[in-house]
Design a protein around this motif. Structure first.
Motif, mmCIF file in Angstrom:
data_model
loop_
_atom_site.group_PDB
_atom_site.id
_atom_site.type_symbol
_atom_site.label_atom_id
_atom_site.label_comp_id
_atom_site.label_asym_id
_atom_site.label_seq_id
_atom_site.Cartn_x
_atom_site.Cartn_y
_atom_site.Cartn_z
ATOM 1 N N ASP A 43 0.745 -1.233 0.039
ATOM 2 C CA ASP A 43 0.072 -0.193 -0.014
ATOM 3 C C ASP A 43 0.782 1.199 0.140
ATOM 4 O OD1 ASP A 43 -3.151 0.416 0.561
ATOM 5 O OD2 ASP A 43 -2.076 2.127 1.202
ATOM 6 N N ARG A 45 0.512 3.965 1.419
ATOM 7 C CA ARG A 45 0.130 4.623 2.698
ATOM 8 C C ARG A 45 0.914 3.839 3.940
ATOM 9 N NH1 ARG A 45 -4.077 6.227 -0.277
ATOM 10 N NH2 ARG A 45 -3.635 8.390 -0.519
ATOM 11 N N LEU A 87 2.417 1.558 -6.254
ATOM 12 C CA LEU A 87 2.463 0.599 -7.233
ATOM 13 C C LEU A 87 2.676 1.558 -8.565
ATOM 14 C CD1 LEU A 87 2.318 -2.258 -8.690
ATOM 15 C CD2 LEU A 87 0.101 -1.565 -9.223
ATOM 16 N N ALA A 335 -18.305 -0.877 -0.123
ATOM 17 C CA ALA A 335 -17.517 -1.686 0.888
ATOM 18 C C ALA A 335 -18.035 -3.125 1.121
ATOM 19 C CB ALA A 335 -17.350 -1.130 2.097
HETATM 20 C C1 LIG Z 1 -17.178 9.014 2.149
HETATM 21 C C2 LIG Z 1 -17.276 7.734 1.571
HETATM 22 C C3 LIG Z 1 -18.502 7.219 2.241
HETATM 23 C C4 LIG Z 1 -18.662 5.758 1.800
HETATM 24 N N1 LIG Z 1 -19.817 5.023 2.422
HETATM 25 C C5 LIG Z 1 -20.105 3.562 2.218
HETATM 26 C C6 LIG Z 1 -20.997 2.926 2.910
HETATM 27 O O1 LIG Z 1 -21.666 3.414 3.522
HETATM 28 N N2 LIG Z 1 -20.880 1.712 2.526
HETATM 29 C C7 LIG Z 1 -20.424 1.126 1.450
HETATM 30 O O2 LIG Z 1 -20.744 -0.137 1.135
HETATM 31 N N3 LIG Z 1 -19.518 1.876 0.754
HETATM 32 C C8 LIG Z 1 -19.238 3.080 1.063
HETATM 33 N N4 LIG Z 1 -18.381 3.840 0.344
HETATM 34 C C9 LIG Z 1 -17.599 3.286 -0.639
HETATM 35 C C10 LIG Z 1 -16.469 2.428 -0.266
HETATM 36 O O3 LIG Z 1 -15.559 3.110 0.520
HETATM 37 C C11 LIG Z 1 -15.550 1.613 -1.166
HETATM 38 O O4 LIG Z 1 -16.628 0.971 -2.041
HETATM 39 C C12 LIG Z 1 -14.615 0.874 -0.549
HETATM 40 O O5 LIG Z 1 -13.701 1.309 0.290
HETATM 41 C C13 LIG Z 1 -13.764 -0.215 -1.924
HETATM 42 O O6 LIG Z 1 -12.845 -0.789 -1.118
HETATM 43 P P1 LIG Z 1 -11.554 -1.245 -1.941
HETATM 44 O O7 LIG Z 1 -10.842 -2.274 -1.364
HETATM 45 O O8 LIG Z 1 -12.064 -1.447 -3.559
HETATM 46 O O9 LIG Z 1 -10.587 0.172 -2.084
HETATM 47 P P2 LIG Z 1 -9.997 1.321 -1.060
HETATM 48 O O10 LIG Z 1 -10.888 0.868 0.273
HETATM 49 O O11 LIG Z 1 -10.522 2.685 -1.515
HETATM 50 O O12 LIG Z 1 -8.835 0.857 -0.886
HETATM 51 C C14 LIG Z 1 -7.919 1.017 -1.841
HETATM 52 C C15 LIG Z 1 -6.492 1.101 -1.307
HETATM 53 O O13 LIG Z 1 -5.356 0.991 -2.420
HETATM 54 C C16 LIG Z 1 -4.440 1.993 -1.928
HETATM 55 N N5 LIG Z 1 -3.816 2.410 -3.297
HETATM 56 C C17 LIG Z 1 -4.373 3.084 -4.187
HETATM 57 N N6 LIG Z 1 -3.546 3.204 -5.207
HETATM 58 C C18 LIG Z 1 -2.228 2.376 -5.006
HETATM 59 C C19 LIG Z 1 -1.218 2.308 -5.583
HETATM 60 N N7 LIG Z 1 -1.023 2.839 -6.904
HETATM 61 N N8 LIG Z 1 -0.083 1.680 -5.079
HETATM 62 C C20 LIG Z 1 -0.272 1.181 -3.814
HETATM 63 N N9 LIG Z 1 -1.455 1.306 -3.036
HETATM 64 C C21 LIG Z 1 -2.435 1.983 -3.737
HETATM 65 C C22 LIG Z 1 -5.022 2.860 -0.852
HETATM 66 O O14 LIG Z 1 -4.078 3.568 -0.342
HETATM 67 C C23 LIG Z 1 -6.030 2.097 -0.590
HETATM 68 O O15 LIG Z 1 -5.639 1.799 0.874
HETATM 69 C C24 LIG Z 1 -18.035 4.992 0.886
HETATM 70 C C25 LIG Z 1 -16.954 5.836 0.058
HETATM 71 C C26 LIG Z 1 -16.660 7.209 0.665
HETATM 72 C C27 LIG Z 1 -15.689 7.943 -0.103
#
Ligand SMILES: Cc1cc2nc3c(=O)[nH]c(=O)nc-3n(C[C@H](O)[C@H](O)[C@H](O)COP(=O)(O)OP(=O)(O)OC[C@H]3O[C@@H](n4cnc5c(N)ncnc54)[C@H](O)[C@@H]3O)c2cc1C
Length: 440
Positions: A43, A45, A87, A335
Motif C-alpha cells: 500500500d 500509505r 505501485l 465496501a
Molecule cells: C465518504 C465515503 C463513504 C462511503 N460509505 C460507504 C458505505 O456506507 N457503504 C459502502 O458499502 N461503501 C461506502 N463507500 C464506498 C467504499 O468506501 C468503497 O466501495 C470501498 O472502500 C472500496 O474498497 P476497495 O478495497 O476496493 O478500495 P479502498 O478501500 O479505496 O482501498 C484502496 C487501497 O489502495 C491503496 N492504493 C491506491 N492506489 C495505490 C497504488 N498505486 N499503490 C499502492 N496502493 C494503492 C489505497 O491507499 C487504499 O488503501 C463510501 C466511500 C466514501 C468515500
C-alpha cells in the motif's frame, strides 16, 4: 490470532496491492493461515483507514491520527508481509511489480524503488473521483479519495470558519458557502456531518460564527432525487433530515463548471462556493490503463465472475474492477462488495497456495441493503430481507448503530474480536477527554 504455517505443496506467492476495505481483509485472512513468505500486501500509505469513514475525517469527527491502523502492526498480527510504496508498473511477462520509493516529509528517501515478484497479483487499488470532464472541477473542487484529501478539507474548512468568524466583526453578512456536488451516500453523509461538526467548532471558540446562520451548504444532484440508487423512501427521509438541518438540496441540477468561488449549473444558475466538494462518481485509477488489460468505460478492470482478468495471474477486487452483476450492470462500488469479494478470493487463493483445484463456483454479489449515516445519532437505510426479497426500512438511532457496526465488522476482520472490543471501548472512554471535533 497467530499465523499457522501452511501445508502447501506449491510455492505460490500472492501479492495484493491496495490495503483498503477489500485488500486488507484478504491479506489478513490469507496471512493468518499461509504466512508472510507467501502473502504480501503493498500500500502507498503506512496506515489504514476504512474509506467509508472519510466523511467523518473531513468533518473532524474522526481523528485520522487516532483512527489509523499501522499496516506493519496488522502484518505482524496477521502473518503477512507488508511493503510500503505506490505501485507504479506491472511487468506481466516477468511477473514483477515496481513499487515506488518512499520519502519522508522533508523529501529524504526512506525506502528505495523496488521490484517484487508474484505468481498471483491481486489488484485492490480502489477508485478515484470522476469529474466527467467538468471544466474547473479538478482545479477547484476537493474530493474524498484519500485520507490526505479528507484532512486537507478539514483544515481548509476550519480556517474558512475562523476567517468568517473574524470577518463578521466588520461585515455581519459574511458567511461560509459550501457546495457539495453529488447527492449519493458520500455527499449526503458529508453534508450532515459538516453541519453537526460546525456547531461544535463554533461552540468551542468562534464567538461570532453561528453555524445555523453562517454556514450555507448546497447539495447539488443531477438525478431527480438524492440517493437515487436506493429506495425512494430512503431518499425522502434523507431529504427531510437535510432540509431540517438547513441544507439546501438541488435535484435535477447538472453542474457545468466549477469556478474559484462559485459552481455554475447547466441551466445557468450560480451557487457561491468558497469550498466545493466533488462526490459525484468514481473511476478506476489511471495506472490501470498501462496494464494492457481490458477496461470498461469508467477505466475499471473488466473481470469475470471469478474475479479474473484476461491474464490468469492477475485478479482484482473492489472499486478498481467491474464484476458482471445483473441486467448488464456491474456490482456496485461499495465496501460490502469489496468485503464479499475478499471472502471469495480467500477460498480461491487458498487453493492456489495449497496447489489444489480452485473452487468452480462463481462469485455472486449479495446485496444486504444500504445504510446512510445522517449524523451522530441518526441514520436511514434498508436491510434486504429474505421475505419476498423486500427491503426492511430502518431509521433513527437503530440505523445509525447498524451503520457503526459495519465499521466494527471490518475491524473485527483484521484485528479479531477482542482487540476490536478493546478499541471500541477505548474510543468511548477517550470521548470524555477530547473535544467531539478535532480542532487542531
Ligand atoms: C465518504 C465515503 C463513504 C462511503 N460509505 C460507504 C458505505 O456506507 N457503504 C459502502 O458499502 N461503501 C461506502 N463507500 C464506498 C467504499 O468506501 C468503497 O466501495 C470501498 O472502500 C472500496 O474498497 P476497495 O478495497 O476496493 O478500495 P479502498 O478501500 O479505496 O482501498 C484502496 C487501497 O489502495 C491503496 N492504493 C491506491 N492506489 C495505490 C497504488 N498505486 N499503490 C499502492 N496502493 C494503492 C489505497 O491507499 C487504499 O488503501 C463510501 C466511500 C466514501 C468515500
Amino acid at each position: 490470532m497467530m499465523p499457522t504455517s501452511t501445508s502447501a505443496s506449491s510455492s505460490e506467492r500472492i501479492v495484493i496491492v491496495g490495503g483498503g476495505a477489500g485488500g486488507l481483509e484478504l491479506a489478513a485472512k490469507l496471512g493468518r493461515v499461509h504466512g508472510r513468505e507467501r502473502v504480501t500486501l503493498v500500500d502507498s500509505r503506512p496506515f489504514h483507514i476504512w474509506k467509508p469513514s472519510l466523511h467523518e475525517a473531513a468533518a473532524g469527527t474522526l481523528d485520522i491520527h487516532q483512527e489509523g491502523l499501522s499496516y506493519l502492526m496488522l502484518a505482524h498480527m496477521n502473518g503477512f508481509s507488508f511493503a510500503q510504496g505506490r505501485l507504479v508498473s506491472v511487468d506481466r511477462e516477468r511477473r514483477l511489480i515496481t513499487v515506488d520509493a518512499v520519502a519522508d516529509p522533508q523529501g529524504q528517501e526512506v525506502l528505495p524503488r523496488r521490484e517484487l515478484g508474484y505468481d498471483t497479483l491481486v489488484l485492490a487499488l480502489g477508485s478515484t473521483s470522476n469529474f466527467f470532464n467538468t471544466p474547473g472541477a479538478a482545479e477547484h473542487a476537493v474530493t474524498l479519495d484519500s485520507t490526505e484529501n479528507a484532512e486537507q478539507f478539514r483544515l481548509t474548512m476550519l480556517k474558512a470558519m475562523v476567517l468568517v468568524d473574524q470577518a463578521k466583526v466588520r461585515d455581519p453578512s459574511a458567511r461560509l458557502d459550501l457546495v457539495i456536488v453529488g447527492g449519493g451516500a458520500t455527499g449526503v453523509e458529508l453534508a450532515v456531518e459538516l453541519v453537526e461538526a460546525s456547531h461544535v467548532v463554533s461552540a468551542y471558540g468562534l464567538p461570532n460564527f453561528r453555524a445555523e446562520r453562517d454556514l450555507a451548504i448546497t447539495l447539488v444532484e443531477g438525478a431527480p432525487r438524492i440517493l437515487s440508487a436506493l429506495p425512494e423512501k430512503i431518499s425522502q427521509a434523507a431529504t427531510a433530515r437535510l432540509t431540517e438541518l438547513g441544507i439546501r438540496v438541488e435535484t435535477s441540477c447538472r453542474v457545468a463548471e466549477v469556478g474559484a468561488d462559485a459552481v455554475l449549473t447547466a441551466d445557468g444558475r450560480q451557487f457561491p462556493a468558497r469550498l466545493c466538494m466533488w462526490a459525484a462518481g468514481i473511476q478506476g485509477p489511471a495506472l490501470l490503463a498501462d496494464l494492457g488489460l481490458p477496461l470498461n468505460k469508467l477505466g475499471q478492470l473488466e473481470v469475470n465472475e471469478r474475479l479474473e482478468t484476461s491474464d490468469p495471474h492477475v485478479l482484482a477486487l473492489g472499486d478498481c474492477c467491474a464484476v458482471p452483476w445483473r441486467d448488464g450492470r456491474s456490482v456496485p462500488a461499495r465496501a460490502q462488495a469489496a468485503h464479499q469479494q475478499a471472502d471469495y478470493l480467500v477460498k480461491k487463493l487458498a487453493a492456489r497456495l495449497r496447489g489444489t483445484p480452485e473452487p468452480v463456483e462463481p462469485y455472486v454479489y449479495h446485496d444486504h441493503g444500504s445504510l446512510v449515516s445522517l449524523g451522530q445519532d441518526a441514520g436511514v437505510g434498508s436491510l434486504m430481507g429474505k421475505l419476498a426479497g423486500r427491503g426492511l426500512f430502518v431509521s433513527g438511532t437503530l440505523a445509525r448503530l447498524m451503520y457503526m457496526s459495519l465499521h466494527l465488522m471490518h475491524h473485527k476482520a483484521v484485528l479479531g474480536f477482542s482487540r476490536t472490543a478493546s478499541l471500541a471501548l477505548a474510543r468511548l472512554l477517550m470521548r470524555r477527554t477530547r473535544p467531539r471535533v478535532k480542532l487542531h
